[in-house]
Design a protein around this motif. Structure first.
Motif, short mmCIF file in Angstrom:
data_model
loop_
_atom_site.label_atom_id
_atom_site.label_comp_id
_atom_site.label_asym_id
_atom_site.label_seq_id
_atom_site.Cartn_x
_atom_site.Cartn_y
_atom_site.Cartn_z
N ASP A 1 0.52 -1.61 -0.14
CA ASP A 1 -0.18 0.01 -0.33
C ASP A 1 0.80 1.42 0.11
OD1 ASP A 1 -2.36 -1.72 0.49
OD2 ASP A 1 -2.07 -1.62 2.44
N MET A 2 2.35 0.94 -0.08
CA MET A 2 2.73 2.53 0.05
C MET A 2 3.32 3.67 -0.23
SD MET A 2 6.14 3.56 1.75
CE MET A 2 5.58 2.33 3.50
N ASP A 3 2.24 2.91 -2.48
CA ASP A 3 2.38 4.26 -2.87
C ASP A 3 1.32 5.24 -3.00
OD1 ASP A 3 4.87 3.18 -4.60
OD2 ASP A 3 3.98 1.91 -5.43
N GLU A 4 -0.04 3.83 -2.61
CA GLU A 4 -1.36 4.55 -2.40
C GLU A 4 -0.31 5.60 -1.62
OE1 GLU A 4 -4.72 2.41 -1.64
OE2 GLU A 4 -4.21 0.71 -3.77
N VAL A 5 0.27 4.95 0.01
CA VAL A 5 0.25 6.44 0.59
C VAL A 5 1.23 7.19 0.44
CG1 VAL A 5 1.33 6.18 2.89
CG2 VAL A 5 0.08 3.90 2.99
N VAL A 6 1.80 7.02 0.08
CA VAL A 6 2.79 8.48 -0.22
C VAL A 6 1.57 9.49 -1.40
CG1 VAL A 6 4.65 8.71 -1.51
CG2 VAL A 6 4.61 7.32 -0.96
N GLU A 7 1.23 9.13 -2.29
CA GLU A 7 0.33 9.93 -2.19
C GLU A 7 -0.49 10.83 -2.29
OE1 GLU A 7 -2.97 9.54 -6.48
OE2 GLU A 7 -1.81 7.27 -5.85
N LEU A 8 -1.21 10.10 -1.40
CA LEU A 8 -2.26 11.05 -0.40
C LEU A 8 -1.70 11.49 0.84
CD1 LEU A 8 -5.10 10.58 1.14
CD2 LEU A 8 -3.92 8.93 2.92
N LEU B 1 -4.23 19.30 -0.37
CA LEU B 1 -5.38 19.80 0.36
C LEU B 1 -6.37 20.05 0.15
CD1 LEU B 1 -3.57 20.55 3.84
CD2 LEU B 1 -4.73 18.56 3.31
N PRO B 2 -7.88 19.73 -0.06
CA PRO B 2 -8.98 20.51 -0.58
C PRO B 2 -8.98 21.86 -0.13
CG PRO B 2 -9.52 18.27 1.29
CD PRO B 2 -8.16 18.17 0.91
N SER B 3 -9.98 22.65 -0.98
CA SER B 3 -10.35 23.92 -0.39
C SER B 3 -11.23 23.99 0.53
CB SER B 3 -11.04 24.74 -1.22
OG SER B 3 -9.85 24.65 -2.67
N VAL B 4 -11.22 24.43 1.42
CA VAL B 4 -12.43 25.03 2.26
C VAL B 4 -13.49 25.67 1.95
CG1 VAL B 4 -12.75 25.76 4.97
CG2 VAL B 4 -10.85 24.94 4.83
#
Length: 341
Positions: free
Chosen positions: A24-31, A36-39
């Protein structure tokens, strides 16, 4: 994930530790590297939050006049992110909708007044749309509540928005309907469930269409009743793993539903109390105790013992310990073997 955000006034950074599998490392790094999404305000037209916000401030008398409403809106994030002319028109439209649906009224002085429906809606922490739907359902129940069975109450305790717990398996739905007794069949007819429609959906393999308000309301009824079958099994001491296997859903869905239903049941009782429907409130309160215990009525007293779940309470019951007093007076040497079963 573990970590801390830092101490207020002392730290300028926080830290966290995330444990994951190597694959799962690739997905974790991508995350971690994602932007960050805008408020964003939850009152935007797309999220339809402004109607609930205005209903709540009127119901709690925080804002009861057009000037107070304007002042409240000016203190929201939406005011600073939306075109002012469009926002003003949206507020006026929302106030008119609330008045049309009978959730607020305007007196001769131009003051906004909450109706019993809106006070019940806000008190039960429901959206305006859900409040109207629940109000209509409960008014029908007042005219003819099916008291010689459990399905009607379990249907009432099933949350209005159950979509997050998955789609309906129509073959399973059909099987459950075929097992209903005469009382359950009357509940089907009363709430608007058609066994013939369920059979057609099971044969076609299709899912519900929700293209207009009527279809959305109908889908809501069918989803609630399907989930009510799961709630019924849960309150009749059927193990969660058995329910999950029977309805072909993850065990976590059942556990989540049980938690959501407990909160929704409290809201329904508050709703009835605010509207003065005392008899219906009493019926719902009794079943709410069963929902909390996850057990039949005969175990409610034993289920009051801290850390005693329905399975342990049933073991006590079957071994002659059928009251709190009986358990309190029992010797430890008699209780320990029962706890190990």
């Amino acid at each position: 994930m573990r970590g801390r955000a830092g101490r207020k006034g002392k730290d300028v950074i926080g830290e966290s530790f995330l444990c994951c599998q190597k694959e799962d490392m690739d997905e974790v790094v991508e995350l971690l590297e994602a932007d960050l999404p805008s408020v964003e305000s939850s009152m935007t037209p797309e999220k339809r939050g402004i109607k609930r916000a205005l209903l709540e401030v009127i119901a709690v008398r925080l804002a009861t006049h057009v000037n107070a409403i304007d002042e409240y809106v000016q203190r929201t994030l939406l005011y600073h992110t939306m075109d002012r002319v469009s926002l003003k028109a949206r507020v006026e439209e929302t106030i008119n909708e609330l008045q049309t649906t009978g959730q607020i009224s305007i007196d001769s002085m131009g003051m906004y007044e909450a109706t019993p429906l809106s006070r019940a809606t806000v008190g039960a922490c429901m959206t305006p749309e859900d409040g109207i739907f629940v109000h209509d359902e409960l008014r029908r129940a007042l005219r003819a509540f099916v008291m010689d069975g459990e399905m009607h109450v379990f249907y009432m305790f099933t949350p209005v928005n159950i979509l997050s717990l998955g789609d309906i398996n129509w073959q399973i739905f059909r099987n459950e309907i075929e097992r209903l007794d005469e009382s359950g069949m009357r509940v089907l007819e009363f709430v608007g469930i058609s066994p013939a429609f369920v059979n057609r959906m099971a044969n076609s393999g299709k899912q519900l269409t929700e293209d207009n308000a009527e279809q959305i309301q109908l889908a809501r009824i069918y989803r609630r009743f399907y989930a009510a079958f799961q709630l019924r099994d849960l309150c009749n001491e059927v193990p969660i793993r058995t329910i999950a296997r029977k309805f072909e859903i993850p065990r976590g869905f059942i556990q989540t539903m049980a938690q959501i239903c407990e909160g929704f049941a409290a809201g329904m009782i508050q709703f009835c109390d605010t509207l003065g429907w005392g008899m219906l409130k009493s019926v719902l309160e009794h079943m709410s105790d069963r929902l909390k215990a996850g057990a039949r009525a005969d175990l409610l007293e034993l289920a009051q013992i801290p850390f005693v779940k329905s399975r342990t309470a049933r073991v006590f019951w079957e071994n002659g310990l059928r009251s709190l007093r009986a358990v309190a007076e029992a010797e430890a040497k008699d209780l320990v073997p029962l706890l190990l079963l």
